[in-house]
Design an enzyme around this catalytic site. Structure first.
Site, PDB file in Angstrom:
ATOM      1  N   GLN A  36      -5.418   3.012  -6.615  1.00 27.22           N
ATOM      2  CA  GLN A  36      -7.214   2.339  -6.408  1.00 27.22           C
ATOM      3  C   GLN A  36      -7.990   3.448  -6.549  1.00 27.22           C
ATOM      4  O   GLN A  36      -8.927   3.163  -6.914  1.00 27.22           O
ATOM      5  CB  GLN A  36      -6.764   1.690  -5.065  1.00 27.22           C
ATOM      6  CG  GLN A  36      -7.845   0.823  -4.767  1.00 27.22           C
ATOM      7  CD  GLN A  36      -7.512  -0.097  -3.625  1.00 27.22           C
ATOM      8  OE1 GLN A  36      -7.554   0.203  -2.547  1.00 27.22           O
ATOM      9  NE2 GLN A  36      -7.400  -1.480  -4.075  1.00 27.22           N
ATOM     10  N   PRO A  60       0.407  10.685  -3.257  1.00 30.49           N
ATOM     11  CA  PRO A  60       1.578  10.292  -2.773  1.00 30.49           C
ATOM     12  C   PRO A  60       2.533   9.798  -3.939  1.00 30.49           C
ATOM     13  O   PRO A  60       3.619   9.716  -3.643  1.00 30.49           O
ATOM     14  CB  PRO A  60       1.108   9.214  -1.861  1.00 30.49           C
ATOM     15  CG  PRO A  60      -0.482   9.059  -1.563  1.00 30.49           C
ATOM     16  CD  PRO A  60      -0.768   9.967  -2.665  1.00 30.49           C
ATOM     17  N   GLU A  77       1.799   4.177  -3.147  1.00 28.07           N
ATOM     18  CA  GLU A  77       1.534   4.574  -4.457  1.00 28.07           C
ATOM     19  C   GLU A  77       2.848   4.920  -4.990  1.00 28.07           C
ATOM     20  O   GLU A  77       3.213   5.016  -5.971  1.00 28.07           O
ATOM     21  CB  GLU A  77       0.622   5.674  -4.605  1.00 28.07           C
ATOM     22  CG  GLU A  77      -0.825   5.215  -4.411  1.00 28.07           C
ATOM     23  CD  GLU A  77      -1.249   4.732  -3.048  1.00 28.07           C
ATOM     24  OE1 GLU A  77      -0.407   5.309  -2.148  1.00 28.07           O
ATOM     25  OE2 GLU A  77      -2.262   4.122  -2.715  1.00 28.07           O
ATOM     26  N   PHE A 122      -5.502   8.839  -4.251  1.00 32.46           N
ATOM     27  CA  PHE A 122      -4.262   8.102  -3.878  1.00 32.46           C
ATOM     28  C   PHE A 122      -3.293   8.352  -4.913  1.00 32.46           C
ATOM     29  O   PHE A 122      -2.174   7.905  -4.535  1.00 32.46           O
ATOM     30  CB  PHE A 122      -4.696   6.569  -3.640  1.00 32.46           C
ATOM     31  CG  PHE A 122      -5.940   6.009  -3.017  1.00 32.46           C
ATOM     32  CD1 PHE A 122      -6.194   6.979  -1.939  1.00 32.46           C
ATOM     33  CD2 PHE A 122      -6.177   4.708  -2.617  1.00 32.46           C
ATOM     34  CE1 PHE A 122      -7.316   6.692  -1.029  1.00 32.46           C
ATOM     35  CE2 PHE A 122      -7.214   4.445  -2.010  1.00 32.46           C
ATOM     36  CZ  PHE A 122      -7.752   5.429  -0.896  1.00 32.46           C
ATOM     37  N   HIS A 174     -11.980   9.470  -2.457  1.00 27.17           N
ATOM     38  CA  HIS A 174     -12.450   8.585  -3.386  1.00 27.17           C
ATOM     39  C   HIS A 174     -13.294   9.126  -4.534  1.00 27.17           C
ATOM     40  O   HIS A 174     -14.074   8.526  -5.122  1.00 27.17           O
ATOM     41  CB  HIS A 174     -13.351   7.340  -2.726  1.00 27.17           C
ATOM     42  CG  HIS A 174     -12.350   6.668  -1.728  1.00 27.17           C
ATOM     43  ND1 HIS A 174     -11.788   7.058  -0.635  1.00 27.17           N
ATOM     44  CD2 HIS A 174     -12.250   5.202  -1.767  1.00 27.17           C
ATOM     45  CE1 HIS A 174     -11.219   6.229  -0.197  1.00 27.17           C
ATOM     46  NE2 HIS A 174     -11.360   4.992  -0.514  1.00 27.17           N
ATOM     47  N   LEU A 197       0.852  -1.181   0.151  1.00 21.36           N
ATOM     48  CA  LEU A 197      -0.058  -0.026   0.124  1.00 21.36           C
ATOM     49  C   LEU A 197       1.032   1.329   0.183  1.00 21.36           C
ATOM     50  O   LEU A 197       1.242   1.786   0.900  1.00 21.36           O
ATOM     51  CB  LEU A 197      -1.011  -0.101   1.165  1.00 21.36           C
ATOM     52  CG  LEU A 197      -2.131   0.590   1.174  1.00 21.36           C
ATOM     53  CD1 LEU A 197      -3.230  -0.061   2.265  1.00 21.36           C
ATOM     54  CD2 LEU A 197      -2.184   2.034   1.531  1.00 21.36           C
TER      55      LEU A 197
END
Lengths: 361, 109
Positions: free
Chosen positions: A113, A120, A91, A117, A160, A89
């Site tokens: 994902q 990063p 990026e 995200f 998201h 996990l």
């Protein structure tokens, strides 16, 4: 599908066999099937892996689970854990590894994902992926297709539902594309995954489960191009410019406007970098009015770029300034509020009305 | 409809496998979130595993006495397409509604 359409396609297939055709089954009369965008993307990735032994897919949960949206479902079982695999996990690591794989001759197809995200990994995307080809005088291309489930509309938590197209489009060396329906998703992903340049592939996650006809043999019946914008509905009075999930909403708005006697053209921009300025000009020269719609915040959004390109080519004949109907200049809200944030049908109709009633002087 | 596979979760304490004692649901059955799915036994204890989600059971893996490793498939659910993602849900597509009407005098010059 009628026989005459099939015959027309076969005839056109001979004369337009150039790079505009992502052709895998041209001789199959049953090349059109109804599938969701999720299925279309899954199939495209499956075929890319089969066609290109250097293609590798990886990201958080991409391997065994098949992705949180099932886009890579079944690909690890079929193509092996060497080519479709899970990452930690992290990026920055996912995109940093993509740089190394690209240097070593692979075609990485990483996934972050969710849109939020990607932050990063901005250092790897901007400082390495986007400029390695330039820095190395063309000796080190970065054929990386970065899939980013993007935009809002699924009632998800923070990070998201963000729209990063303006951020990516501003970076020299990156190409940015977003499909609006399953057919576009299949062909644009297959095209993007054969490019020698890094492409940010923004998937409208709220459209993953909507079904549509996909002709896997041919991108367009008329032998259309996988580059540039695409007219999704022809009209005479006003051009709605949109991309991703906003295209289907604009098509709905166009039908409603027709009830009021307003004939609207809907232009799916598709490529957000480079933007198809010629298609914008061709459409607005005809309609003389334009509204651009996007989910991203207003200020410094891609709508400003679109408005300027239209003004540049159509200043003398425009009936009104180009309107923008967009998200607001706030952090993307939680799921309960997103219907108030994303341009809805009435806000788009208001934008159209402002253009229609504009008076000079 | 889409299928979602649920693997045997990590049961903690470094356990790497469990033995199926009894399935509490069977293929074709509609289950709710948190409904007990299966009783399994580890070297530490026997536990009932709750369902991570609602859905229709398509198939189950392993019968009483069979060992299943952590991470291997345990059960497969069928769910509507628009809930097959793990994060978020897509609101049901509705017929477009409007409050705004357009009016314009269109000169066609």
């Amino acid at each position: 599908m009628s026989n005459s359409i099939l015959e027309g396609r076969d005839a056109a297939g001979e004369s337009t066999a150039d790079d505009t055709v992502t052709n895998t089954a041209a001789d199959s009369p049953a090349s059109t099937t109804v599938m969701s965008m999720q299925q279309a993307l899954n199939r495209a990735l499956d075929e890319v892996l089969a066609d290109n032994p250097k293609a590798v897919i990886f990201g958080e949960d991409c391997g065994r689970l098949g992705g949180v949206f099932r886009i890579t479902d079944g690909l690890q079982a079929k193509h092996g854990a060497q080519r479709v695999f899970d990452t930690p996990l992290a990026e920055s690591g996912i995109l940093g590894m993509s740089v190394g794989l690209a240097m070593a001759g692979f075609h990485p197809i990483p996934e972050v994902q969710f849109d939020g995200f990607a932050y990063p990994a901005i250092n790897q995307i901007v400082c390495q992926i986007a400029r390695m080809n330039y820095r190395s005088r063309g000796t080190m291309p970065m054929p990386i297709t970065l899939r980013v489930p993007s935009f809002g509309g699924i009632r998800a938590p923070e990070h998201h539902g963000e729209s990063l197209e303006a951020l990516f489009a501003h970076v020299p060396g990156l190409k940015v594309v977003s499909p609006s329906n399953p057919h576009e998703a299949y062909h644009l992903l297959k095209y993007a995954a054969t490019r020698p340049d890094p492409v940010i592939f923004m998937e409208p996650k709220s459209r993953y489960w909507q079904k549509g006809e996909v002709d896997t043999a041919r991108h367009d019946a008329g032998g259309g191009s996988p580059t540039g914008a695409k007219v999704m509905r022809e009209g005479r009075h006003l051009t709605l410019v949109a991309w991703g999930a906003m295209v289907s909403r604009c098509l709905q708005v166009a039908e409603l406007a027709a009830e009021d006697g307003i004939d609207i053209e809907v232009l799916d921009l598709r490529w957000l970098k480079p933007i198809d300025a010629e298609a914008l000009a061709a459409s607005v020269r005809k309609t003389r009015r334009a509204v651009v719609v996007h989910e991203a915040p207003l200020t410094s959004g891609l709508g400003a770029e679109v408005a300027q390109l239209i003004t540049q080519s159509c200043f003398d004949t425009l009936k009104a300034p180009v309107e923008r109907v967009t998200g607001f200049d706030v952090p993307y809200p939680s799921g309960d509020l997103e219907d108030e944030y994303i341009p809805n049908i009435d806000r788009i109709l208001f934008g159209i009305q402002r253009v229609l009633e504009y008076k000079r002087g | 409809m889409a299928e979602i596979s649920f693997p045997l979760p990590d049961l903690g304490e470094g356990l790497i496998e469990a033995t199926v004692l009894e399935w509490l649901v069977s293929p074709g059955e509609q289950v709710e979130r948190n409904q007990p799915l299966v009783e399994v036994e580890t070297t530490k204890s026997a536990v009932e595993l709750p369902s991570p989600q609602a859905g229709k059971v398509v198939r189950t893996y392993g019968g009483p006495g069979d060992k299943i490793n952590v991470g291997e498939p345990l059960i497969v659910f069928e769910v509507p397409d628009n809930t097959a993602g793990i994060v978020g849900t897509v609101p049901k597509e509705e017929a477009p509604k409007r409050r705004v009407r357009l009016s314009a005098v269109l000169d066609e010059d």
